[in-house]
Scaffold this active site. Sequence first.
Site, PDB file in Angstrom:
ATOM      1  N   ASP A 134       0.866  -1.158   0.000  1.00 54.97           N
ATOM      2  CA  ASP A 134       0.000   0.000   0.000  1.00 54.97           C
ATOM      3  C   ASP A 134       0.917   1.227   0.000  1.00 54.97           C
ATOM      4  O   ASP A 134       2.150   1.109   0.086  1.00 54.97           O
ATOM      5  CB  ASP A 134      -0.957  -0.022   1.206  1.00 54.97           C
TER       6      ASP A 134
HETATM    7  C1  GLC Z   1      -4.322   4.303  -0.232  1.00 55.32           C
HETATM    8  C2  GLC Z   1      -5.218   3.136   0.128  1.00 55.32           C
HETATM    9  C3  GLC Z   1      -5.264   2.067  -0.920  1.00 55.32           C
HETATM   10  C4  GLC Z   1      -5.112   2.726  -2.282  1.00 55.32           C
HETATM   11  C5  GLC Z   1      -3.709   3.274  -2.380  1.00 55.32           C
HETATM   12  C6  GLC Z   1      -3.459   4.017  -3.695  1.00 55.32           C
HETATM   13  O1  GLC Z   1      -3.641   4.747   0.902  1.00 55.32           O
HETATM   14  O2  GLC Z   1      -5.013   2.484   1.365  1.00 55.32           O
HETATM   15  O3  GLC Z   1      -6.515   1.385  -0.780  1.00 55.32           O
HETATM   16  O4  GLC Z   1      -5.331   1.766  -3.312  1.00 55.32           O
HETATM   17  O5  GLC Z   1      -3.389   4.124  -1.290  1.00 55.32           O
HETATM   18  O6  GLC Z   1      -4.239   5.164  -3.729  1.00 55.32           O
END
Ligand code: GLC
Length: 741
Positions: free
Chosen positions: A277
């Site tokens: 993430d």
């Molecule tokens: C965010 C979220 C994740 C998302 C990623 C890209 O913090 O936790 O669900 O896909 O970053 O935006």
Amino acid sequence: MNFRTPLLSLTAAVALTLSAAAPQSIDERVEDLLSRMTLTEKIGQLNQLSGGGYSDDMAQAIRNGQVGSLLNEVDPATVNRLQREAVENSRLGIPLIFSRDVIHGFRTMFPIPLGQGATWNPALVELGSSIAAQEASSTGIRWTFSPMVDVARDARWGRIAEGYGEDPLLTSVMGAAAVHGYQGDDLSDPHTMAACVKHFACYGAAESGRDYNTTWIPGSLLHDIYLPPFKAGADAGAATFMVSFNDINGVPSSGNSYLLRTLLRDAWGWDGMVVSDWNSIAEMINHGYAADRRDAALKGATAGVDMDMEGHAYVNELEQLVADGLVSEATVDDLVRNVLRLKFRLGLFENPYVDMATANDFYRPASLDAARLAAEEATVLLSNNGILPYTGTGKILVTGPMADAPHDQSGTWSFDMDKTHTVTPLAALRAKYGDRVVYVPGLAYSRDRSTDGFADAVAAAADADIILYFAGEEAVLSGEAHSRADITLPGAQKEYMAALAATGRPVVTIVMAGRPLAIPETAAASAAVLYSFHPGTMGGEALARIIAGDTYPGGKLPVSLPVMSGQEPLHYMQKNTGRPVENITYIDDIPLEAGQTSTGCTTFFLDAGYKPLFPFGHGLSYTTFDFGTPQLSATTVAPTDTLVVTCAVSNTGRRAGSNVAQLYVRDPVASLVQPLKVLKGFEKFTLNPGQTSVIRFEIPVASLGFHDNDGNLIVEPGDMQLWVSDSSELDGIAPVTFTIR
Ligand code: GLC
């Protein structure tokens, strides 16, 4: 003469010719490319950066082979310009993957996933995801960070909006449907997107519902509740997984080799690509699990996170870790293989560019129709005194902060939504009822605490035939980092409801929200309540059609609605406890100086009682249904058997309607205490008045087992109870019983 020799040489010659002509397999192409890459180029493939236009620095990094993927670039011309730097101006011409959070639509917004969960209709979820893929891929996005399959049992958690609710089976079925919708039958089709099953794992179990918080998950809970939707996603062929921010029992998922290697690769045999993430690898420092960015990179690579999203850990630390012998190049090669395999599967080497002739292809009429249908099937009729469907002929007062909120109606994760295309309830009702509609907002937005607007609304209500009150939450009050400790209607909405109810005119309340809200007072004062979650682009049209009876509400709750915030976490899979609830004594009914045990000693809250306000699986229609007694194919079964359950269902009313047959079981005596009921099957059906149908379930007996705290599946002999109904509220319904031998 050895006849074998000529034959062998002939065979060899043919084989050689064929192999020279036969296309290489993806794995062969991966190995061929990998063999030609430098360590720097390999590590570059593991690096994902957030886009944001074309810059010389970004272009140079791409040409140097230091970028494997970009997220958040959605302009097709810019996508192609950046892609050209990779394909035509880098040494090996490896294409980039462009990615985005396309969570419930790109331009045509479908209901938030929690609303899609309320449809209990996987085909509709698959259709919505395929439409999202068609629109997003027309800008160059070939990878979405969806579906989120985190089971969520705590409505305080803002990201409950992004999943399919509190049940692992419903979440599993919907998540798999979304994967199929995004990826289609051929991931190399440029109109598809790689799915990303997230957030692996247990993110929805954040302590006290506060986002990013720690989780403590015993093995039986991990394997019974939180893992099944991920396994379903892997089995559905999801091309990618994303790790979660949280730690599980002290180990952050970004460094959790039990999740990423023992389970995902070894036990499940999944060969996709794992992305972190956002910065989650480097965040292991904040967790107190990594000493510094070098240690974080070491832990992430060792655990099996293939790509580093905006963490800059791999690109800055891995090469030295290899030089220092702490990470082998073979380990790096394995991570890179997963990235390259994905790019080959996506057909990016053959089709790296967006076709500008068909770019930005949004809002097809069929897509808008599908979004409207999804919103209709996502809308749950919680209560109705008969006022709906509305057939009156008088003035209609439309009011409330969500009646004309084109931005907020789409809910969280609507990055690419264009609110000028949103059909609000006000617009749709005006189109349907013309100048019979009087609009007085009453409150300017969901958090508005001012009562200044009440008087005009109360005055307008005086001669209104009906009041349509659109309540709820702005989009920003749910989603990532947006947990709420008090999950009642924000602002002065409760006071506003009291003012509207005091007019004596019937109030139909329609709630748009990103979570279950505690709405006991509002529900009690309403003639009817519709819960539409955040219904998306066509939500207004859907609600107008439902209110007018042009169609019926098709939703069933995918989550429990609480009486009070303090009931959270709240879900239907309650256990009986040693003191099952009996006569509830409510706080205001307790006499002064009451004796310590006078209220009874069983499991309930003095102020909230025991049950939710509305239970999981609940949803009314404009007709009525009858469920017959379930019929079993056998009353004694072996763990290897399949139990066939049939149940006759009838539409006993005067209008067509849909419902969901829900099959629940209970193991009343087990080596680990089991819930009072567990959903083990469901099927949505539509019946015309007077029509009867027979719903058939095929239940593998092994699926009725549970896991011990070591993660072993146990199917114990003993008596089982089974129900088929249209809600998880089973009080008063006698189960049928069978025995596992
Ligand atoms: C965010 C979220 C994740 C998302 C990623 C890209 O913090 O936790 O669900 O896909 O970053 O935006």
